[in-house]
Design a protein around this motif. Structure first.
Motif, PDB file in Angstrom:
ATOM      1  N   GLU A   9      52.100  50.189  50.179  1.00 16.70           N
ATOM      2  CA  GLU A   9      52.007  48.726  50.080  1.00 16.70           C
ATOM      3  C   GLU A   9      50.552  48.272  50.173  1.00 16.70           C
ATOM      4  O   GLU A   9      50.126  47.372  49.448  1.00 16.70           O
ATOM      5  CB  GLU A   9      52.847  48.064  51.168  1.00 16.70           C
ATOM      6  N   GLN A  10      49.784  48.912  51.042  1.00 19.22           N
ATOM      7  CA  GLN A  10      48.359  48.598  51.130  1.00 19.22           C
ATOM      8  C   GLN A  10      47.689  48.857  49.781  1.00 19.22           C
ATOM      9  O   GLN A  10      46.880  48.045  49.321  1.00 19.22           O
ATOM     10  CB  GLN A  10      47.676  49.459  52.201  1.00 19.22           C
ATOM     11  N   TYR A  11      48.046  49.965  49.163  1.00 22.78           N
ATOM     12  CA  TYR A  11      47.473  50.322  47.866  1.00 22.78           C
ATOM     13  C   TYR A  11      47.864  49.299  46.809  1.00 22.78           C
ATOM     14  O   TYR A  11      47.023  48.841  46.036  1.00 22.78           O
ATOM     15  CB  TYR A  11      47.928  51.728  47.449  1.00 22.78           C
ATOM     16  N   ARG A  12      49.145  48.917  46.785  1.00 24.71           N
ATOM     17  CA  ARG A  12      49.627  47.954  45.790  1.00 24.71           C
ATOM     18  C   ARG A  12      48.888  46.624  45.912  1.00 24.71           C
ATOM     19  O   ARG A  12      48.408  46.072  44.911  1.00 24.71           O
ATOM     20  CB  ARG A  12      51.139  47.732  45.940  1.00 24.71           C
ATOM     21  N   VAL A  13      48.768  46.126  47.111  1.00 22.51           N
ATOM     22  CA  VAL A  13      48.113  44.838  47.346  1.00 22.51           C
ATOM     23  C   VAL A  13      46.624  44.909  46.969  1.00 22.51           C
ATOM     24  O   VAL A  13      46.095  44.024  46.288  1.00 22.51           O
ATOM     25  CB  VAL A  13      48.289  44.397  48.820  1.00 22.51           C
ATOM     26  N   THR A  14      45.973  45.983  47.390  1.00 23.05           N
ATOM     27  CA  THR A  14      44.556  46.144  47.081  1.00 23.05           C
ATOM     28  C   THR A  14      44.334  46.347  45.588  1.00 23.05           C
ATOM     29  O   THR A  14      43.382  45.818  45.009  1.00 23.05           O
ATOM     30  CB  THR A  14      43.957  47.313  47.890  1.00 23.05           C
ATOM     31  N   ALA A  15      45.231  47.113  44.950  1.00 18.77           N
ATOM     32  CA  ALA A  15      45.114  47.343  43.504  1.00 18.77           C
ATOM     33  C   ALA A  15      45.235  46.030  42.740  1.00 18.77           C
ATOM     34  O   ALA A  15      44.487  45.780  41.796  1.00 18.77           O
ATOM     35  CB  ALA A  15      46.165  48.340  43.040  1.00 18.77           C
ATOM     36  N   LYS A  16      46.158  45.179  43.149  1.00 19.78           N
ATOM     37  CA  LYS A  16      46.323  43.877  42.498  1.00 19.78           C
ATOM     38  C   LYS A  16      45.055  43.028  42.667  1.00 19.78           C
ATOM     39  O   LYS A  16      44.575  42.408  41.712  1.00 19.78           O
ATOM     40  CB  LYS A  16      47.541  43.152  43.086  1.00 19.78           C
ATOM     41  N   ALA A  17      44.510  43.041  43.874  1.00 21.79           N
ATOM     42  CA  ALA A  17      43.280  42.281  44.128  1.00 21.79           C
ATOM     43  C   ALA A  17      42.129  42.836  43.292  1.00 21.79           C
ATOM     44  O   ALA A  17      41.319  42.071  42.746  1.00 21.79           O
ATOM     45  CB  ALA A  17      42.924  42.316  45.620  1.00 21.79           C
ATOM     46  N   TRP A  18      42.062  44.168  43.161  1.00 27.68           N
ATOM     47  CA  TRP A  18      41.001  44.784  42.360  1.00 27.68           C
ATOM     48  C   TRP A  18      41.147  44.403  40.892  1.00 27.68           C
ATOM     49  O   TRP A  18      40.158  44.074  40.242  1.00 27.68           O
ATOM     50  CB  TRP A  18      41.002  46.306  42.507  1.00 27.68           C
ATOM     51  N   VAL A  19      42.372  44.436  40.370  1.00 29.12           N
ATOM     52  CA  VAL A  19      42.597  44.079  38.961  1.00 29.12           C
ATOM     53  C   VAL A  19      42.131  42.645  38.708  1.00 29.12           C
ATOM     54  O   VAL A  19      41.437  42.371  37.723  1.00 29.12           O
ATOM     55  CB  VAL A  19      44.078  44.263  38.566  1.00 29.12           C
ATOM     56  N   LYS A  74      32.336  42.338  44.252  1.00 34.28           N
ATOM     57  CA  LYS A  74      33.660  42.189  44.856  1.00 34.28           C
ATOM     58  C   LYS A  74      34.639  43.201  44.256  1.00 34.28           C
ATOM     59  O   LYS A  74      35.385  43.861  44.983  1.00 34.28           O
ATOM     60  CB  LYS A  74      34.178  40.763  44.638  1.00 34.28           C
ATOM     61  N   ALA A  75      34.614  43.343  42.938  1.00 37.84           N
ATOM     62  CA  ALA A  75      35.509  44.301  42.280  1.00 37.84           C
ATOM     63  C   ALA A  75      35.175  45.728  42.707  1.00 37.84           C
ATOM     64  O   ALA A  75      36.086  46.529  42.968  1.00 37.84           O
ATOM     65  CB  ALA A  75      35.404  44.159  40.760  1.00 37.84           C
ATOM     66  N   SER A  76      33.914  46.039  42.814  1.00 33.03           N
ATOM     67  CA  SER A  76      33.511  47.387  43.220  1.00 33.03           C
ATOM     68  C   SER A  76      33.947  47.699  44.650  1.00 33.03           C
ATOM     69  O   SER A  76      34.410  48.807  44.938  1.00 33.03           O
ATOM     70  CB  SER A  76      31.996  47.552  43.101  1.00 33.03           C
ATOM     71  N   LEU A  77      33.805  46.739  45.538  1.00 31.91           N
ATOM     72  CA  LEU A  77      34.236  46.951  46.925  1.00 31.91           C
ATOM     73  C   LEU A  77      35.747  47.170  47.009  1.00 31.91           C
ATOM     74  O   LEU A  77      36.213  48.005  47.794  1.00 31.91           O
ATOM     75  CB  LEU A  77      33.811  45.771  47.803  1.00 31.91           C
ATOM     76  N   LEU A  78      36.502  46.440  46.204  1.00 31.25           N
ATOM     77  CA  LEU A  78      37.951  46.640  46.199  1.00 31.25           C
ATOM     78  C   LEU A  78      38.317  48.012  45.634  1.00 31.25           C
ATOM     79  O   LEU A  78      39.257  48.653  46.111  1.00 31.25           O
ATOM     80  CB  LEU A  78      38.647  45.528  45.422  1.00 31.25           C
ATOM     81  N   LYS A  79      37.575  48.474  44.653  1.00 27.50           N
ATOM     82  CA  LYS A  79      37.814  49.809  44.094  1.00 27.50           C
ATOM     83  C   LYS A  79      37.563  50.871  45.160  1.00 27.50           C
ATOM     84  O   LYS A  79      38.318  51.846  45.284  1.00 27.50           O
ATOM     85  CB  LYS A  79      36.921  50.023  42.870  1.00 27.50           C
ATOM     86  N   TYR A  84      39.650  54.630  49.490  1.00 28.82           N
ATOM     87  CA  TYR A  84      39.812  54.871  50.923  1.00 28.82           C
ATOM     88  C   TYR A  84      41.295  55.014  51.278  1.00 28.82           C
ATOM     89  O   TYR A  84      41.678  55.930  52.009  1.00 28.82           O
ATOM     90  CB  TYR A  84      39.167  53.738  51.724  1.00 28.82           C
ATOM     91  N   ILE A  85      42.119  54.133  50.742  1.00 31.77           N
ATOM     92  CA  ILE A  85      43.560  54.215  51.007  1.00 31.77           C
ATOM     93  C   ILE A  85      44.115  55.528  50.453  1.00 31.77           C
ATOM     94  O   ILE A  85      44.924  56.197  51.107  1.00 31.77           O
ATOM     95  CB  ILE A  85      44.301  52.997  50.413  1.00 31.77           C
TER      96      ILE A  85
END
Length: 105
Positions: A9-19, A74-79, A84-85
């Motif tokens: 779930e952490q990955y899903r949420v972070t992936a959406k934010a990164w996209v 911002k996008a790079s930090l989310l990537k 990390y996850i």
């Protein structure tokens, strides 16, 4: 790990934010030349080189470029957070595999 939000779930949420962040950064990067051209046209009737110089020296251009770089940051930090996850999951998987192997001994 049971008390936390699952890694998936952490990955899903972070992936959406990164996209979303990556799309915003790409949009700014892709429109850079169009924005430059629009700002150069607003300079009036003058040589292209002078209009470009005036625009690139303007606060409006500086703000646009700053916004573009911040969006990419911002996008790079989310990537990186996604990686990390993923690493946390692999570490957990390794610990669990070791635990199971030790239980068989």
């Amino acid at each position: 790990m049971t008390d936390e939000i699952p890694l998936s779930e952490q990955y899903r949420v972070t992936a959406k934010a990164w996209v979303d962040a990556d799309a915003a950064a790409c949009l700014l990067e892709e429109t850079k030349s169009a924005v430059l051209a629009r700002l150069m046209q607003s300079q009036g009737d003058m040589p292209v080189s002078r209009a470009e110089m005036n625009v690139k020296a303007s606060d409006e251009w500086r703000e646009f470029v700053t916004k573009m770089v911040e969006a990419r940051e911002k996008a790079s930090l989310l990537k990186v957070k996604l990686e990390y996850i993923r690493m946390k999951f692999h570490e957990w998987q390794s610990v669990e595999a070791t635990r199971r192997a030790e239980m068989r001994l």
